[in-house]
Design an enzyme around this catalytic site. Structure first.
Site, PDB file in Angstrom:
ATOM      1  N   ARG A   7      71.153  17.570  66.713  1.00  0.00           N
ATOM      2  CA  ARG A   7      71.059  18.931  66.143  1.00  0.00           C
ATOM      3  C   ARG A   7      71.129  19.951  67.282  1.00  0.00           C
ATOM      4  NH1 ARG A   7      68.542  19.742  61.173  1.00  0.00           N
ATOM      5  NH2 ARG A   7      69.233  21.883  61.487  1.00  0.00           N
ATOM      6  N   CYS A  43      68.144  12.632  57.524  1.00  0.00           N
ATOM      7  CA  CYS A  43      68.099  13.951  58.167  1.00  0.00           C
ATOM      8  C   CYS A  43      66.698  14.291  58.656  1.00  0.00           C
ATOM      9  CB  CYS A  43      68.596  15.017  57.208  1.00  0.00           C
ATOM     10  SG  CYS A  43      67.639  15.088  55.687  1.00  0.00           S
ATOM     11  N   GLN A  51      73.102  20.401  59.590  1.00  0.00           N
ATOM     12  CA  GLN A  51      72.689  19.002  59.550  1.00  0.00           C
ATOM     13  C   GLN A  51      73.921  18.098  59.447  1.00  0.00           C
ATOM     14  OE1 GLN A  51      69.338  17.683  59.504  1.00  0.00           O
ATOM     15  NE2 GLN A  51      70.530  15.877  59.977  1.00  0.00           N
ATOM     16  N   ARG A  59      67.142  30.071  56.577  1.00  0.00           N
ATOM     17  CA  ARG A  59      66.809  28.960  55.671  1.00  0.00           C
ATOM     18  C   ARG A  59      66.215  29.605  54.432  1.00  0.00           C
ATOM     19  NH1 ARG A  59      63.852  23.321  57.008  1.00  0.00           N
ATOM     20  NH2 ARG A  59      65.996  23.010  57.690  1.00  0.00           N
ATOM     21  N   ASP A  95      67.835  10.639  52.039  1.00  0.00           N
ATOM     22  CA  ASP A  95      67.039  11.855  52.217  1.00  0.00           C
ATOM     23  C   ASP A  95      65.886  11.794  51.205  1.00  0.00           C
ATOM     24  OD1 ASP A  95      66.136  14.399  52.910  1.00  0.00           O
ATOM     25  OD2 ASP A  95      67.701  15.470  51.797  1.00  0.00           O
ATOM     26  N   HIS A 133      73.406  22.082  53.550  1.00  0.00           N
ATOM     27  CA  HIS A 133      72.733  22.041  54.859  1.00  0.00           C
ATOM     28  C   HIS A 133      73.823  21.742  55.906  1.00  0.00           C
ATOM     29  CE1 HIS A 133      69.688  21.871  57.770  1.00  0.00           C
ATOM     30  NE2 HIS A 133      68.979  20.828  57.384  1.00  0.00           N
TER      31      HIS A 133
HETATM   32  N1   CP Z   1      66.516  18.032  59.004  1.00  0.00           N
HETATM   33  C1   CP Z   1      65.950  19.251  59.037  1.00  0.00           C
HETATM   34  O1   CP Z   1      66.585  20.281  58.812  1.00  0.00           O
HETATM   35  O2   CP Z   1      64.636  19.252  59.381  1.00  0.00           O
HETATM   36  P1   CP Z   1      63.610  20.463  59.319  1.00  0.00           P
HETATM   37  O3   CP Z   1      63.294  20.729  57.874  1.00  0.00           O
HETATM   38  O4   CP Z   1      62.423  19.985  60.096  1.00  0.00           O
HETATM   39  O5   CP Z   1      64.255  21.669  59.955  1.00  0.00           O
HETATM   40  N1  NVA Z   2      66.752  17.860  51.053  1.00  0.00           N
HETATM   41  C1  NVA Z   2      65.679  18.255  51.945  1.00  0.00           C
HETATM   42  C2  NVA Z   2      66.199  18.382  53.335  1.00  0.00           C
HETATM   43  C3  NVA Z   2      65.177  18.779  54.367  1.00  0.00           C
HETATM   44  C4  NVA Z   2      65.775  18.960  55.728  1.00  0.00           C
HETATM   45  C5  NVA Z   2      65.068  19.563  51.451  1.00  0.00           C
HETATM   46  O1  NVA Z   2      65.821  20.442  51.035  1.00  0.00           O
HETATM   47  O2  NVA Z   2      63.848  19.687  51.475  1.00  0.00           O
END
Ligand code: CP
Ligand code: NVA
Length: 304
Positions: free
Chosen positions: A289, A261, A130, A100, A222, A127
């Protein structure tokens, strides 16, 4: 193979869905097969995570393998070791790397130099894990994906990009409504439109939430402020007013299930009433997930 974009799943998504379905049923019956016994997944997190971290870690444990949580702060990466050298080193120890990251380009760079599969656990651009899980959730409910209408209301962000590209690949009718200036990236929209011509998907990029959700099977939202955008929070809170998924908006999509999400900023992009209401499937999304990522891991790490 790497999983950097949802489009990387083009040739395997049906197989992943079937396997996820099977693994989910087996897990519910308490049957855990150790398909990845002795395998290790390294997980690099530059940003916070609840779902991605826990679901990947539990996925590896349930498959008989092991997951390592790595923070760049504690790695030599944080002291200037290059991404390429990190990729080369990790490839000598582990069977796959999940990352990430802030910059999508960093994940591409990691994959370029890794000799094991690299999985994108969220970047500024996409993502994919997701989106793959969300398509699985939609398929579970509708029995199909082709021709289903998915409406996305809010920021044209990483989650929106993966849903948009995935919808184009899978023949879904995708309609999004963002405030002016917050549309999904033009290059992503163009790619999606090109794919849609082959798949029969329909792509709409709008500014009116009401118009976007009309006739939708699923309404998705989101956060308005993604990780890394904290300095823009005040402006974004102003600009996104009118883009909340609430009961009033859902009157225009009476049969829609509501998706997010997570994490949610309750009272902003979604109301408590909707998130905790009958139409909400957000916890099913979160659960899936785990099942979908198990299938992805089995597919990418080659099984037993
Ligand atoms: N939806 C998602 O990826 O959540 P987290 O940021 O908690 O991993
Ligand atoms: N769009 C959000 C998604 C989190 C899972 C972010 O990038 O923070």
């Amino acid at each position: 193979m790497h999983l950097i974009s949802i489009l990387d799943m083009e040739g395997i998504i049906e197989e992943v869905f079937s396997l996820a379905e099977e693994l989910k049923h087996r897990a519910k019956r308490g049957e855990l097969e150790e398909l990845l016994r002795g395998r290790t997944l390294a997980m690099i997190f530059e940003k916070a995570s609840t779902r991605t971290r826990v679901s990947f870690e539990v996925a590896m444990a349930q498959l008989g393998g092991h997951a390592l949580y790595l923070s760049p702060k504690d790695m030599q990466l944080g002291r200037g070791e290059t991404i390429a050298d990190t990729a080369r080193t990790l490839s000598r120890y582990v069977d796959a790397v999940m990352i990430r990251a802030y910059r999508h380009g960093d994940v591409v760079e990691l994959a370029r130099h890794a000799s094991v599969p690299v999985i994108n656990g969220l970047t500024d651009l996409e993502h994919p894990c997701q989106a793959a899980s969300d398509f699985f959730t939609m398929r579970e409910l509708k029995g199909r994906l082709r021709g289903v209408k998915l409406a996305y209301v809010g920021d044209g962000n990483n989650v929106c990009h993966s849903l948009l590209l995935g919808s184009a690949m899978l023949g879904i009718k995708f309609s999004c409504a963002t405030p002016p200036g917050y549309e999904p990236q033009e290059s992503i929209v163009e790619r999606a439109r090109a794919l849609a011509e082959e798949s029969g998907a329909e792509i709409e990029v709008l500014h009116s939430p009401r118009e976007a959700v009309a006739g939708a099977d699923f309404v998705y939202t989101d956060v308005w402020v993604s990780m890394g955008q904290e300095s823009e929070a005040e402006r974004r809170m102003r600009d996104f007013r009118g883009y909340q998924v609430n009961s009033e908006l859902l009157r225009h999509a009476p049969r829609a299930k509501v998706m997010h999400c997570l994490p949610a900023k309750r009272g902003y992009e979604i109301t408590d009433e909707v998130m905790d209401g009958e139409a909400s499937i957000v916890w099913e999304q979160a659960e899936n997930r785990l099942h979908v990522q198990k299938a992805i891991l089995v597919r990418l790490l080659g099984g037993g």
